[in-house]
Design a protein around this motif. Structure first.
Motif, PDB file in Angstrom:
ATOM      1  N   TYR A  19      29.164 117.970  81.270  1.00 19.15           N
ATOM      2  CA  TYR A  19      30.268 118.494  82.083  1.00 19.15           C
ATOM      3  C   TYR A  19      30.925 117.391  82.874  1.00 19.15           C
ATOM      4  CZ  TYR A  19      26.815 118.422  85.890  1.00 19.15           C
ATOM      5  OH  TYR A  19      25.853 118.045  86.808  1.00 19.15           O
ATOM      6  N   HIS A  76      17.614 117.930  80.840  1.00 13.19           N
ATOM      7  CA  HIS A  76      18.460 117.750  82.024  1.00 13.19           C
ATOM      8  C   HIS A  76      19.445 116.598  81.849  1.00 13.19           C
ATOM      9  CE1 HIS A  76      16.589 120.872  84.356  1.00 13.19           C
ATOM     10  NE2 HIS A  76      15.384 120.371  84.093  1.00 13.19           N
ATOM     11  N   TYR A 133      26.255 122.560  86.175  1.00 12.82           N
ATOM     12  CA  TYR A 133      25.882 121.640  87.248  1.00 12.82           C
ATOM     13  C   TYR A 133      24.645 122.110  88.022  1.00 12.82           C
ATOM     14  CZ  TYR A 133      28.288 124.891  90.431  1.00 12.82           C
ATOM     15  OH  TYR A 133      28.680 125.997  91.139  1.00 12.82           O
ATOM     16  N   GLN A 134      24.202 123.344  87.775  1.00  9.81           N
ATOM     17  CA  GLN A 134      22.999 123.851  88.431  1.00  9.81           C
ATOM     18  C   GLN A 134      21.757 123.753  87.545  1.00  9.81           C
ATOM     19  OE1 GLN A 134      23.801 127.865  89.736  1.00  9.81           O
ATOM     20  NE2 GLN A 134      25.164 127.211  91.402  1.00  9.81           N
ATOM     21  N   HIS A 135      21.832 122.964  86.487  1.00 11.39           N
ATOM     22  CA  HIS A 135      20.725 122.931  85.520  1.00 11.39           C
ATOM     23  C   HIS A 135      19.411 122.474  86.121  1.00 11.39           C
ATOM     24  CE1 HIS A 135      20.832 118.487  84.993  1.00 11.39           C
ATOM     25  NE2 HIS A 135      22.136 118.629  85.227  1.00 11.39           N
ATOM     26  N   TYR A 136      19.449 121.678  87.205  1.00  8.97           N
ATOM     27  CA  TYR A 136      18.209 121.212  87.816  1.00  8.97           C
ATOM     28  C   TYR A 136      17.469 122.308  88.572  1.00  8.97           C
ATOM     29  CZ  TYR A 136      18.984 116.241  86.850  1.00  8.97           C
ATOM     30  OH  TYR A 136      19.145 115.033  86.234  1.00  8.97           O
ATOM     31  N   ASN A 158      23.321 117.178  82.068  1.00  7.92           N
ATOM     32  CA  ASN A 158      24.011 116.370  83.063  1.00  7.92           C
ATOM     33  C   ASN A 158      25.230 115.680  82.478  1.00  7.92           C
ATOM     34  OD1 ASN A 158      23.913 115.635  85.861  1.00  7.92           O
ATOM     35  ND2 ASN A 158      23.454 113.532  85.205  1.00  7.92           N
TER      36      ASN A 158
END
Length: 316
Positions: free
Chosen positions: A316, A309, A212-215, A313
Motif C-alpha cells: 500500500y 508483514h 496499514y493495520q496488518h501488524y 507493508n
C-alpha cells in the motif's frame, strides 16, 4: 471452463510435482415482501432421496436431519431442504429460497457457473447436483447458519432470522463451496482456518482490515480453531490475508488452488500436516499453483507465512 481448468491443474502439477464467524444484530430478517422460490414438498420414504448419512461429510449441526424424511425442493431441482414436519412450511421455503438465490452469486466470486461447480465438486459426497439444506435444532440462534461438506444447516425458526441473513448465508455457502472444491474424501477440512474464513469474509462482502493495520494481528498463525484467539477483529485480518492473495493472483487462481488441493486428496500421498500445522495437501497445492506477490514475484507458502508483514507493508 471446467475442462480448461482441469488442463491448467494438470499442467501446473506436471511442472512442480471450516471456527466460523457470526455477526448478527438484535433485529430480525425482513424479506422485503419478495415471494419465496417456487417448489414442492416431498417425502423421502416415497422418493428414496433420503438425507445424506456420510458422517465424514457432516458436522453436529448438519447431522440433525438424518432421520427427517420431509423435504422441500425448489423448482430448479438445485436445492433441497430437509427437516421435521414440526417446523413451519415457511421455514422450509425460506431456507430453500435463500440457498437458491445466493448460490449463483457465491459461485460467481469463484469464477464458476452452476454447471462448473457440479462438475468440479467432489463426487464422494451425496447429491453432487444439489445444494442440501437442513432445518437443524442444533444450530443456536446466535449462529443461525452452519455449513458442512454435505449440507447447510439453518436455525429452524424463521421468525428469529437476523437482518444480515443474506450476508450470513453467503458466508456459509462459501464454506460449502470451498470444502466441495478442496476435499475429495478427507475426514476433515484441508484448508487452514485463516484461508477458509478469509475467503468467506471477502466473498460475503464483510469488513476487511485496512492493510496499514496488518501488524495488529497474526492471521496466518490461526491454522485451526484451537489456534485462534478471541479477538473479534481476527476475521477482518483473515480477510486481509486472503484478499492479498486474490488481488495479486485473481479469483480464478484461488479456485484453481482449491481444486488442486482436492486433486491431491484424491490422488493420495500428501497426508498429514507440516510442522506449522497446515495440511500437506494445501501447502503442496499452494507451492504448485504459481502464485505471485504484489510485485509479481513468485510466492511460496513458506515465504508468504514468514514474510507476511513485509509483504503487506509493501502493498500500500
Amino acid at each position: 471452463m471446467a475442462t480448461w481448468k482441469g488442463v491448467l491443474i494438470t499442467g501446473l502439477l506436471a511442472v512442480t510435482l471450516a471456527g466460523c464467524k457470526v455477526t448478527t444484530t438484535g433485529g430480525h430478517f425482513d424479506s422485503g415482501g419478495d415471494p419465496f422460490i417456487s417448489g414442492l414438498f416431498y417425502d423421502a420414504r416415497d422418493t428414496g432421496r433420503h438425507y445424506p448419512t456420510d458422517s465424514w461429510a457432516q458436522t453436529t449441526n448438519t447431522q440433525a436431519c438424518q432421520d427427517d424424511p420431509l423435504y422441500f425442493e425448489t423448482s430448479s431441482g438445485r436445492v433441497r431442504v430437509y427437516g421435521s414436519p414440526a417446523y413451519s412450511e415457511t421455514s422450509f421455503r425460506a431456507a430453500a429460497s435463500e440457498l437458491e438465490r445466493r448460490i449463483d452469486g457465491v459461485l460467481s466470486r469463484f469464477q464458476l457457473r452452476w454447471a462448473d461447480f457440479v462438475e468440479d465438486r467432489t463426487a464422494a459426497v451425496s447429491y453432487p447436483r444439489q445444494v442440501i439444506g437442513c432445518l437443524s435444532p442444533n444450530v443456536p440462534q446466535g449462529e443461525f447458519v452452519s455449513a458442512s461438506l454435505a449440507a447447510v444447516a439453518f436455525n429452524p425458526y424463521y421468525g428469529q432470522w437476523p437482518f444480515e441473513t443474506g450476508q450470513i448465508v453467503s458466508h456459509e455457502l462459501t464454506h460449502f463451496v470451498q470444502e466441495n472444491l478442496s476435499r475429495y474424501d478427507a475426514s476433515d477440512s484441508l484448508l487452514p482456518l485463516w484461508f477458509a474464513e478469509g475467503q468467506a469474509t471477502v466473498v460475503a462482502g464483510e469488513p476487511v482490515a485496512p492493510a496499514y493495520q496488518h501488524y495488529d494481528y497474526e492471521p496466518l498463525w490461526d491454522v485451526t480453531p484451537l489456534d485462534a484467539g478471541s479477538a473479534p477483529y481476527r476475521f477482518e485480518h483473515y480477510g486481509l490475508a486472503y484478499r492479498y492473495l486474490e488481488r495479486a493472483n485473481g479469483a480464478l487462481a484461488m479456485t484453481v488452488l482449491l481444486e488442486m488441493v482436492q486433486l491431491l486428496d484424491w490422488d493420495g500421498g500428501f497426508y498429514g500436516e507440516i510442522s506449522t500445522g497446515e495440511s500437506r495437501a494445501f501447502v503442496e497445492a499452494f507451492n504448485s499453483a504459481g502464485l505471485v506477490d504484489h510485485r509479481n514475484n513468485h510466492l511460496s507458502f513458506q515465504r508468504f507465512r514468514a514474510d507476511y508483514h513485509d509483504l503487506l507493508n509493501g502493498s500500500y
